[in-house]
Write a protein that holds these residues in place. Structure first.
Motif, PDB file in Angstrom:
ATOM      1  N   CYS A  81       0.855  -1.184   0.000  1.00  0.00           N
ATOM      2  CA  CYS A  81       0.000   0.000   0.000  1.00  0.00           C
ATOM      3  C   CYS A  81       0.894   1.237   0.000  1.00  0.00           C
ATOM      4  O   CYS A  81       1.828   1.323   0.812  1.00  0.00           O
ATOM      5  CB  CYS A  81      -0.897  -0.014   1.238  1.00  0.00           C
ATOM      6  N   LYS A  96      -4.555  -3.388 -15.436  1.00  0.00           N
ATOM      7  CA  LYS A  96      -4.585  -2.390 -14.374  1.00  0.00           C
ATOM      8  C   LYS A  96      -5.818  -2.648 -13.505  1.00  0.00           C
ATOM      9  O   LYS A  96      -6.935  -2.697 -14.011  1.00  0.00           O
ATOM     10  CB  LYS A  96      -4.633  -0.988 -14.951  1.00  0.00           C
ATOM     11  N   ILE A  97      -5.589  -2.823 -12.194  1.00  0.00           N
ATOM     12  CA  ILE A  97      -6.697  -3.053 -11.272  1.00  0.00           C
ATOM     13  C   ILE A  97      -6.609  -2.084 -10.099  1.00  0.00           C
ATOM     14  O   ILE A  97      -5.541  -1.563  -9.795  1.00  0.00           O
ATOM     15  CB  ILE A  97      -6.730  -4.505 -10.739  1.00  0.00           C
ATOM     16  N   THR A  98      -7.734  -1.837  -9.467  1.00  0.00           N
ATOM     17  CA  THR A  98      -7.771  -0.998  -8.277  1.00  0.00           C
ATOM     18  C   THR A  98      -7.853  -1.905  -7.057  1.00  0.00           C
ATOM     19  O   THR A  98      -8.670  -2.820  -7.005  1.00  0.00           O
ATOM     20  CB  THR A  98      -8.986  -0.054  -8.308  1.00  0.00           C
ATOM     21  N   ILE A  99      -6.982  -1.644  -6.095  1.00  0.00           N
ATOM     22  CA  ILE A  99      -6.919  -2.420  -4.863  1.00  0.00           C
ATOM     23  C   ILE A  99      -7.243  -1.494  -3.702  1.00  0.00           C
ATOM     24  O   ILE A  99      -6.825  -0.342  -3.685  1.00  0.00           O
ATOM     25  CB  ILE A  99      -5.514  -3.016  -4.669  1.00  0.00           C
ATOM     26  N   ARG A 100      -7.966  -2.017  -2.728  1.00  0.00           N
ATOM     27  CA  ARG A 100      -8.259  -1.262  -1.514  1.00  0.00           C
ATOM     28  C   ARG A 100      -7.537  -1.930  -0.354  1.00  0.00           C
ATOM     29  O   ARG A 100      -7.733  -3.121  -0.092  1.00  0.00           O
ATOM     30  CB  ARG A 100      -9.753  -1.211  -1.260  1.00  0.00           C
ATOM     31  N   THR A 106      -7.038   2.770   1.894  1.00  0.00           N
ATOM     32  CA  THR A 106      -6.587   3.528   0.731  1.00  0.00           C
ATOM     33  C   THR A 106      -6.813   2.706  -0.532  1.00  0.00           C
ATOM     34  O   THR A 106      -6.499   1.521  -0.565  1.00  0.00           O
ATOM     35  CB  THR A 106      -5.101   3.875   0.857  1.00  0.00           C
ATOM     36  N   SER A 107      -7.331   3.326  -1.585  1.00  0.00           N
ATOM     37  CA  SER A 107      -7.468   2.666  -2.884  1.00  0.00           C
ATOM     38  C   SER A 107      -6.339   3.123  -3.786  1.00  0.00           C
ATOM     39  O   SER A 107      -5.989   4.305  -3.807  1.00  0.00           O
ATOM     40  CB  SER A 107      -8.813   3.037  -3.527  1.00  0.00           C
ATOM     41  N   PHE A 108      -5.740   2.168  -4.523  1.00  0.00           N
ATOM     42  CA  PHE A 108      -4.670   2.499  -5.450  1.00  0.00           C
ATOM     43  C   PHE A 108      -4.698   1.520  -6.613  1.00  0.00           C
ATOM     44  O   PHE A 108      -5.277   0.450  -6.525  1.00  0.00           O
ATOM     45  CB  PHE A 108      -3.306   2.479  -4.744  1.00  0.00           C
ATOM     46  N   GLU A 109      -4.079   1.923  -7.722  1.00  0.00           N
ATOM     47  CA  GLU A 109      -4.043   1.092  -8.917  1.00  0.00           C
ATOM     48  C   GLU A 109      -2.701   0.394  -9.030  1.00  0.00           C
ATOM     49  O   GLU A 109      -1.666   0.920  -8.612  1.00  0.00           O
ATOM     50  CB  GLU A 109      -4.275   1.936 -10.165  1.00  0.00           C
ATOM     51  N   THR A 110      -2.733  -0.802  -9.593  1.00  0.00           N
ATOM     52  CA  THR A 110      -1.511  -1.561  -9.850  1.00  0.00           C
ATOM     53  C   THR A 110      -1.700  -2.379 -11.107  1.00  0.00           C
ATOM     54  O   THR A 110      -2.819  -2.639 -11.533  1.00  0.00           O
ATOM     55  CB  THR A 110      -1.154  -2.469  -8.641  1.00  0.00           C
ATOM     56  N   ASN A 111      -0.599  -2.788 -11.715  1.00  0.00           N
ATOM     57  CA  ASN A 111      -0.641  -3.648 -12.918  1.00  0.00           C
ATOM     58  C   ASN A 111      -0.467  -5.088 -12.514  1.00  0.00           C
ATOM     59  O   ASN A 111       0.319  -5.487 -11.805  1.00  0.00           O
ATOM     60  CB  ASN A 111       0.439  -3.260 -13.910  1.00  0.00           C
TER      61      ASN A 111
END
Length: 111
Positions: A81, A96-100, A106-111
């Motif tokens: 995170c 690309k996905i959004t993870i919480r 916190t929400s963030f994007e990752t590949n």
């Protein structure tokens, strides 16, 4: 997500390379030293495996450091995170996905 177990010995130089490969690719794994772990010895005998390093990925086994095969079988990576540095498993090969984050939300994007 599939669990990854790496069966090793302390004296095997290829096992050290295998651990470094998994860490470099952010793959979460459990290491079992066949010289001190009776369950790892039994698992190898049950599968007819005689060499290390051996990767147990889900129900599949990869004997030796076949990097392409390991990456093909693994379906996750470990991401941190950006806010609280909590480490969590995230699916790979999903684009690309959004993870919480379960800790700080916190929400963030990752590949």
């Amino acid at each position: 997500m599939k669990d990854v177990t790496l069966i090793t010995t302390q004296t095997c130089p290829h096992c050290k390379t295998a651990k470094a490969f998994l860490k470099q690719n952010h793959i979460q794994f459990v290491e079992k030293d066949v010289n001190v772990d009776a369950a790892a010895q039994q698992e190898m005998a049950r599968r007819g495996i005689r060499g290390v390093p051996t990767f147990i990925i889900g129900d599949d086994a990869v004997i030796g450091l076949d990097q392409a095969k390991v990456l093909e079988l693994v379906d996750h990576r470990v991401v941190a995170c950006p806010n609280c540095q909590t480490r969590m498993r995230a699916p790979s090969n999903k684009g690309k996905i959004t993870i919480r984050c379960p800790k700080c939300k916190t929400s963030f994007e990752t590949n």
